[in-house]
Design a protein around this motif. Structure first.
Motif, PDB file in Angstrom:
ATOM      1  N   ALA A  17      -6.672 -21.447  -0.384  1.00  0.00           N
ATOM      2  CA  ALA A  17      -5.641 -22.483  -0.278  1.00  0.00           C
ATOM      3  C   ALA A  17      -5.374 -22.835   1.188  1.00  0.00           C
ATOM      4  CB  ALA A  17      -4.353 -22.023  -0.957  1.00  0.00           C
ATOM      5  N   LEU A  18      -5.279 -21.832   2.043  1.00  0.00           N
ATOM      6  CA  LEU A  18      -5.027 -22.089   3.467  1.00  0.00           C
ATOM      7  C   LEU A  18      -6.202 -22.797   4.137  1.00  0.00           C
ATOM      8  CD1 LEU A  18      -3.160 -18.890   4.684  1.00  0.00           C
ATOM      9  CD2 LEU A  18      -2.318 -21.232   4.746  1.00  0.00           C
ATOM     10  N   VAL A  19      -7.421 -22.445   3.762  1.00  0.00           N
ATOM     11  CA  VAL A  19      -8.589 -23.116   4.341  1.00  0.00           C
ATOM     12  C   VAL A  19      -8.594 -24.594   3.940  1.00  0.00           C
ATOM     13  CG1 VAL A  19     -11.112 -23.281   4.212  1.00  0.00           C
ATOM     14  CG2 VAL A  19     -10.034 -21.064   4.607  1.00  0.00           C
ATOM     15  N   LEU A  20      -8.336 -24.878   2.670  1.00  0.00           N
ATOM     16  CA  LEU A  20      -8.339 -26.264   2.198  1.00  0.00           C
ATOM     17  C   LEU A  20      -7.208 -27.083   2.830  1.00  0.00           C
ATOM     18  CD1 LEU A  20      -9.166 -25.742  -1.585  1.00  0.00           C
ATOM     19  CD2 LEU A  20     -10.692 -26.572   0.228  1.00  0.00           C
ATOM     20  N   VAL A  21      -6.003 -26.537   2.826  1.00  0.00           N
ATOM     21  CA  VAL A  21      -4.858 -27.243   3.403  1.00  0.00           C
ATOM     22  C   VAL A  21      -5.032 -27.393   4.911  1.00  0.00           C
ATOM     23  CG1 VAL A  21      -2.379 -27.036   3.867  1.00  0.00           C
ATOM     24  CG2 VAL A  21      -3.250 -26.631   1.578  1.00  0.00           C
ATOM     25  N   GLY A  22      -5.494 -26.338   5.562  1.00  0.00           N
ATOM     26  CA  GLY A  22      -5.714 -26.398   7.002  1.00  0.00           C
ATOM     27  C   GLY A  22      -6.764 -27.434   7.378  1.00  0.00           C
ATOM     28  N   GLY A  23      -7.815 -27.513   6.586  1.00  0.00           N
ATOM     29  CA  GLY A  23      -8.828 -28.530   6.844  1.00  0.00           C
ATOM     30  C   GLY A  23      -8.283 -29.931   6.690  1.00  0.00           C
ATOM     31  N   LEU A  24      -7.486 -30.139   5.647  1.00  0.00           N
ATOM     32  CA  LEU A  24      -6.871 -31.455   5.425  1.00  0.00           C
ATOM     33  C   LEU A  24      -5.937 -31.818   6.570  1.00  0.00           C
ATOM     34  CD1 LEU A  24      -6.361 -33.900   3.555  1.00  0.00           C
ATOM     35  CD2 LEU A  24      -4.521 -32.556   2.509  1.00  0.00           C
TER      36      LEU A  24
ATOM     37  N   THR B  22      -5.967 -30.691   9.626  1.00  0.00           N
ATOM     38  CA  THR B  22      -6.741 -30.912  10.844  1.00  0.00           C
ATOM     39  C   THR B  22      -7.361 -32.302  10.857  1.00  0.00           C
ATOM     40  OG1 THR B  22      -7.213 -28.554  11.016  1.00  0.00           O
ATOM     41  CG2 THR B  22      -8.642 -30.037  12.251  1.00  0.00           C
ATOM     42  N   LEU B  23      -7.968 -32.690   9.746  1.00  0.00           N
ATOM     43  CA  LEU B  23      -8.600 -34.009   9.673  1.00  0.00           C
ATOM     44  C   LEU B  23      -7.569 -35.138   9.766  1.00  0.00           C
ATOM     45  CD1 LEU B  23     -11.285 -33.333   6.918  1.00  0.00           C
ATOM     46  CD2 LEU B  23     -11.653 -33.610   9.378  1.00  0.00           C
ATOM     47  N   GLN B  24      -6.432 -34.972   9.099  1.00  0.00           N
ATOM     48  CA  GLN B  24      -5.388 -35.993   9.176  1.00  0.00           C
ATOM     49  C   GLN B  24      -4.791 -36.067  10.575  1.00  0.00           C
ATOM     50  OE1 GLN B  24      -2.636 -34.876   6.059  1.00  0.00           O
ATOM     51  NE2 GLN B  24      -3.482 -36.419   4.675  1.00  0.00           N
ATOM     52  N   GLY B  25      -4.487 -34.926  11.156  1.00  0.00           N
ATOM     53  CA  GLY B  25      -3.868 -34.899  12.476  1.00  0.00           C
ATOM     54  C   GLY B  25      -4.758 -35.444  13.568  1.00  0.00           C
TER      55      GLY B  25
ATOM     56  N   MET C 279       1.446 -37.390   8.811  1.00  0.00           N
ATOM     57  CA  MET C 279       0.617 -36.551   9.669  1.00  0.00           C
ATOM     58  C   MET C 279      -0.528 -37.303  10.335  1.00  0.00           C
ATOM     59  SD  MET C 279       0.136 -33.027   7.607  1.00  0.00           S
ATOM     60  CE  MET C 279       0.565 -33.255   5.909  1.00  0.00           C
ATOM     61  N   LEU C 280      -0.790 -38.521   9.906  1.00  0.00           N
ATOM     62  CA  LEU C 280      -1.959 -39.247  10.395  1.00  0.00           C
ATOM     63  C   LEU C 280      -1.881 -39.496  11.898  1.00  0.00           C
ATOM     64  CD1 LEU C 280      -2.374 -41.857   7.529  1.00  0.00           C
ATOM     65  CD2 LEU C 280      -3.550 -39.689   7.820  1.00  0.00           C
ATOM     66  N   GLY C 281      -2.911 -39.050  12.603  1.00  0.00           N
ATOM     67  CA  GLY C 281      -2.986 -39.270  14.038  1.00  0.00           C
ATOM     68  C   GLY C 281      -1.992 -38.469  14.864  1.00  0.00           C
ATOM     69  N   GLN C 282      -1.376 -37.461  14.297  1.00  0.00           N
ATOM     70  CA  GLN C 282      -0.403 -36.630  15.014  1.00  0.00           C
ATOM     71  C   GLN C 282      -1.089 -35.336  15.438  1.00  0.00           C
ATOM     72  OE1 GLN C 282       2.734 -37.802  15.651  1.00  0.00           O
ATOM     73  NE2 GLN C 282       2.023 -39.644  14.623  1.00  0.00           N
ATOM     74  N   GLY C 283      -1.307 -35.193  16.729  1.00  0.00           N
ATOM     75  CA  GLY C 283      -2.051 -34.057  17.267  1.00  0.00           C
ATOM     76  C   GLY C 283      -1.499 -32.695  16.909  1.00  0.00           C
ATOM     77  N   GLU C 284      -0.184 -32.590  16.796  1.00  0.00           N
ATOM     78  CA  GLU C 284       0.380 -31.276  16.466  1.00  0.00           C
ATOM     79  C   GLU C 284      -0.048 -30.822  15.069  1.00  0.00           C
ATOM     80  OE1 GLU C 284       3.720 -34.243  15.612  1.00  0.00           O
ATOM     81  OE2 GLU C 284       2.371 -33.892  17.253  1.00  0.00           O
ATOM     82  N   TRP C 285      -0.278 -31.776  14.162  1.00  0.00           N
ATOM     83  CA  TRP C 285      -0.724 -31.397  12.816  1.00  0.00           C
ATOM     84  C   TRP C 285      -2.175 -30.933  12.824  1.00  0.00           C
ATOM     85  CZ3 TRP C 285       2.142 -29.944   8.995  1.00  0.00           C
ATOM     86  CH2 TRP C 285       3.479 -30.333   8.990  1.00  0.00           C
TER      87      TRP C 285
END
Length: 71
Positions: free
Chosen positions: A12-19, A21-24, A36-42
């Protein structure tokens, strides 16, 4: 039982973390209304979550290699 719990949370953490990262990082623009789109902190939060998930999966795999305790 512990191995299964570690695997579930790890995946679950790998999937959410990947999402996250890609969104941020702006590589994934889905869903369009996400804050979260384009937000570096995410992207950073996503990398942290992804790393934590990999650690949990590593711990689950490592726990299955241990010999059973002697009684």
């Amino acid at each position: 039982m512990l191995k299964l719990v570690l695997q579930i949370f790890g995946i679950a953490l790998v999937l959410v973390g990947g999402l996250w990262t890609l969104q941020g990082s702006g590589l994934l623009s889905w869903p369009q209304e996400s804050f979260m789109l384009g937000q570096g902190e995410w992207a950073i939060y996503g990398l942290i979550a992804l790393a934590a998930g990999l650690v949990l999966l590593w711990l689950a795999r490592r726990s299955s290699r241990r010999p059973p305790p002697r009684r």
